[in-house]
Design a protein around this motif. Structure first.
Motif, PDB file in Angstrom:
ATOM      1  N   ALA A  56      -0.405  -1.351-101.497  1.00 16.17           N
ATOM      2  CA  ALA A  56      -1.607  -0.653-101.950  1.00 16.17           C
ATOM      3  C   ALA A  56      -1.220   0.735-102.411  1.00 16.17           C
ATOM      4  N   LEU A  57      -1.905   1.221-103.423  1.00 18.04           N
ATOM      5  CA  LEU A  57      -1.624   2.564-103.927  1.00 18.04           C
ATOM      6  C   LEU A  57      -2.082   3.598-102.909  1.00 18.04           C
ATOM      7  N   PRO A  58      -1.157   4.385-102.349  1.00 12.26           N
ATOM      8  CA  PRO A  58      -1.578   5.442-101.427  1.00 12.26           C
ATOM      9  C   PRO A  58      -2.261   6.576-102.175  1.00 12.26           C
ATOM     10  N   GLY A  59      -2.999   7.381-101.473  1.00  8.29           N
ATOM     11  CA  GLY A  59      -3.687   8.512-102.093  1.00  8.29           C
ATOM     12  C   GLY A  59      -4.395   9.349-101.044  1.00  8.29           C
ATOM     13  N   SER A  86     -10.952   2.704 -94.959  1.00  8.47           N
ATOM     14  CA  SER A  86     -10.455   3.551 -96.042  1.00  8.47           C
ATOM     15  C   SER A  86     -10.103   2.685 -97.249  1.00  8.47           C
ATOM     16  N   PRO A  87     -10.191   3.234 -98.458  1.00 14.92           N
ATOM     17  CA  PRO A  87      -9.865   2.467 -99.666  1.00 14.92           C
ATOM     18  C   PRO A  87      -8.437   1.913 -99.644  1.00 14.92           C
ATOM     19  N   GLN A  88      -7.509   2.655 -99.054  1.00 17.44           N
ATOM     20  CA  GLN A  88      -6.128   2.181 -99.038  1.00 17.44           C
ATOM     21  C   GLN A  88      -5.986   0.926 -98.178  1.00 17.44           C
ATOM     22  N   ARG A  89      -6.727   0.861 -97.079  1.00 21.47           N
ATOM     23  CA  ARG A  89      -6.615  -0.310 -96.196  1.00 21.47           C
ATOM     24  C   ARG A  89      -7.270  -1.542 -96.814  1.00 21.47           C
ATOM     25  N   THR A  90      -8.389  -1.352 -97.497  1.00 24.10           N
ATOM     26  CA  THR A  90      -8.994  -2.514 -98.166  1.00 24.10           C
ATOM     27  C   THR A  90      -8.115  -2.967 -99.327  1.00 24.10           C
ATOM     28  N   ALA A  91      -7.471  -2.007 -99.991  1.00 26.33           N
ATOM     29  CA  ALA A  91      -6.544  -2.366-101.064  1.00 26.33           C
ATOM     30  C   ALA A  91      -5.333  -3.093-100.492  1.00 26.33           C
ATOM     31  N   ARG A  99       2.634   8.699-106.641  1.00 26.37           N
ATOM     32  CA  ARG A  99       3.644   8.681-107.703  1.00 26.37           C
ATOM     33  C   ARG A  99       4.924   7.984-107.233  1.00 26.37           C
ATOM     34  N   ALA A 100       5.283   8.203-105.973  1.00 26.29           N
ATOM     35  CA  ALA A 100       6.464   7.531-105.430  1.00 26.29           C
ATOM     36  C   ALA A 100       6.247   6.019-105.380  1.00 26.29           C
ATOM     37  N   ALA A 101       5.022   5.604-105.052  1.00 28.49           N
ATOM     38  CA  ALA A 101       4.715   4.173-105.000  1.00 28.49           C
ATOM     39  C   ALA A 101       4.826   3.541-106.381  1.00 28.49           C
ATOM     40  N   VAL A 102       4.422   4.283-107.409  1.00 29.53           N
ATOM     41  CA  VAL A 102       4.520   3.768-108.777  1.00 29.53           C
ATOM     42  C   VAL A 102       5.981   3.646-109.183  1.00 29.53           C
ATOM     43  N   GLN A 103       6.803   4.613-108.765  1.00 29.08           N
ATOM     44  CA  GLN A 103       8.237   4.533-109.052  1.00 29.08           C
ATOM     45  C   GLN A 103       8.842   3.290-108.400  1.00 29.08           C
ATOM     46  N   THR A 104       8.458   3.026-107.155  1.00 26.48           N
ATOM     47  CA  THR A 104       8.922   1.823-106.473  1.00 26.48           C
ATOM     48  C   THR A 104       8.421   0.570-107.179  1.00 26.48           C
ATOM     49  N   PHE A 105       7.184   0.625-107.631  1.00 30.02           N
ATOM     50  CA  PHE A 105       6.564  -0.506-108.326  1.00 30.02           C
ATOM     51  C   PHE A 105       7.396  -0.932-109.531  1.00 30.02           C
ATOM     52  N   VAL A 107      -4.920  -1.323-106.573  1.00 32.25           N
ATOM     53  CA  VAL A 107      -5.433   0.024-106.866  1.00 32.25           C
ATOM     54  C   VAL A 107      -6.883   0.126-106.386  1.00 32.25           C
ATOM     55  N   PRO A 108      -7.195   1.032-105.474  1.00 35.51           N
ATOM     56  CA  PRO A 108      -8.579   1.182-105.002  1.00 35.51           C
ATOM     57  C   PRO A 108      -9.533   1.467-106.156  1.00 35.51           C
ATOM     58  N   SER A 109     -10.687   0.859-106.101  1.00 38.88           N
ATOM     59  CA  SER A 109     -11.667   1.017-107.183  1.00 38.88           C
ATOM     60  C   SER A 109     -12.276   2.415-107.208  1.00 38.88           C
ATOM     61  N   VAL A 110     -12.105   3.169-106.106  1.00 38.99           N
ATOM     62  CA  VAL A 110     -12.680   4.522-106.050  1.00 38.99           C
ATOM     63  C   VAL A 110     -11.663   5.579-106.475  1.00 38.99           C
ATOM     64  N   LEU A 111     -10.516   5.160-106.973  1.00 44.90           N
ATOM     65  CA  LEU A 111      -9.527   6.134-107.439  1.00 44.90           C
ATOM     66  C   LEU A 111     -10.137   7.011-108.534  1.00 44.90           C
ATOM     67  N   THR A 112      -9.936   8.311-108.428  1.00 51.63           N
ATOM     68  CA  THR A 112     -10.451   9.243-109.431  1.00 51.63           C
ATOM     69  C   THR A 112      -9.558   9.215-110.665  1.00 51.63           C
ATOM     70  N   VAL A 113     -10.182   8.978-111.829  1.00 50.74           N
ATOM     71  CA  VAL A 113      -9.438   8.924-113.094  1.00 50.74           C
ATOM     72  C   VAL A 113     -10.173   9.783-114.127  1.00 50.74           C
ATOM     73  N   PRO A 114      -9.462  10.238-115.154  1.00 51.92           N
ATOM     74  CA  PRO A 114     -10.129  11.003-116.215  1.00 51.92           C
ATOM     75  C   PRO A 114     -11.059  10.108-117.021  1.00 51.92           C
TER      76      PRO A 114
END
Length: 308
Positions: A267-270, A199-204, A286-292, A94-101
């Motif tokens: 890596a988590l896409p976004g 990009s964060p996805q590639r480093t992830a 969300r699809a990646a999480v379902q696969t996960f 999970v990229p560390s820059v993912l936006t979360v509440p």
């Protein structure tokens, strides 16, 4: 006049006995050795069966979802899903820059960790990615991570799936599979994460590749070493894993190792907005999480991931 002593030849009885022994001794010895080897094989198979599918089928609770956090200037996050029933080890970087509440607004996952720690990150990801409510968190320093992972030796990994040839060359790497120590791997991944050109996805994805290689190469060793290693440094960890959870981890890893578990990492896409520096969840996320969690879209809608 001296009596001439007649030299007696071989007595037929002793000759026959010697011939018999020459045949029987190697045969008996070989049979004993073979029997011993068969006994050892049977004992190993019995021990394997005792912890494998032939005798102990996995229970519903032989699974763990853990958010692994490694703090520092470049915090990193990895979701690990181990499930004996599905016979799988799934890893989601999970990229560390993912936006979360966070609080009354939003923050990056790294900011959330710095301000409130791993438990709050787990909460934020549970809300953002609809993780199971029983997801655990485990935070350990880079030094502790290196101490635990270092005992398994270098990881042989290729980062060609995450980086271009030029990018690999810039960091002294190539497309070839190369060995890298735990400490060097952590340092390299932090450098990649700090590289604004990536990009964060590639480093992830690079992080996912390293963890994928680690689990593939060491799965047979993990049941007897990893839980004990974590118990040994428990005072240095920030985690909600209990003694019972470590037992579950050991039991689940044992089943997975005995049954050649499927290992997958991604890596988590976004959506990466370079202008604002934000990385947000999309349908692909969300699809990646379902696969996960091996959950189909229909099942996901019905269960909301409450019981993967």
């Amino acid at each position: 006049m001296h009596k001439r002593h007649k030299r007696r030849g071989w007595d037929p009885f002793w000759a026959s006995l010697l011939a018999t022994l020459l045949v029987l001794v190697p045969l008996v010895g070989g049979t004993a050795l073979l029997s011993r080897q068969q006994l050892h094989t049977q004992l190993r198979q019995a021990a394997r069966s005792e912890s494998g599918i032939l005798i102990r089928l996995p229970k519903a609770d032989d699974q763990l979802t853990v958010l692994l956090c490694v703090p520092g200037e470049q915090p990193s996050f990895l979701l690990a899903y181990l499930n004996a029933s599905q016979n799988c080890v799934h890893l989601l970087s999970v990229p560390s820059v993912l936006t979360v509440p966070f609080a009354e607004g939003e923050a990056t996952l790294a900011q959330c960790y710095t301000a409130a720690g791993p438990a709050r990150c787990r909460e934020a990801l549970t809300e953002t990615l609809a993780l199971p409510q029983d997801t655990h968190y485990l935070a350990l320093s880079p030094a502790v991570l290196e101490r635990i992972a270092g005992r398994y030796g270098p990881v042989r990994v290729s980062l060609s799936g995450a980086l271009t040839d030029d990018e690999l060359a810039r960091y002294g790497r190539s497309r070839a599979v190369q060995g890298i120590s735990a400490g060097d791997a952590h340092e390299l991944l932090c450098q990649l994460q700090a590289d604004a050109a990536l990009s964060p996805q590639r480093t992830a994805a690079a992080r996912a590749a390293v963890w994928d290689a680690f689990f593939r190469q060491n799965l047979d060793l993990l049941p007897t070493t990893l839980p004990d290693a974590l118990r040994g440094v428990s005072s240095s960890l920030l985690t909600d894993l209990t003694a019972l959870d470590y037992d579950t981890l050991e039991r689940t890893l044992e089943f997975l190792a005995n049954n050649a578990a499927s290992i997958e990492a991604q890596a988590l896409p976004g959506d990466w907005d370079t202008a604002t520096g934000t990385y947000t969840v999309t349908d692909a996320s969300r699809a990646a999480v379902q696969t996960f969690f091996n959950v189909s879209p229909t099942e996901a809608q019905a269960s909301s991931f409450s019981e993967p």
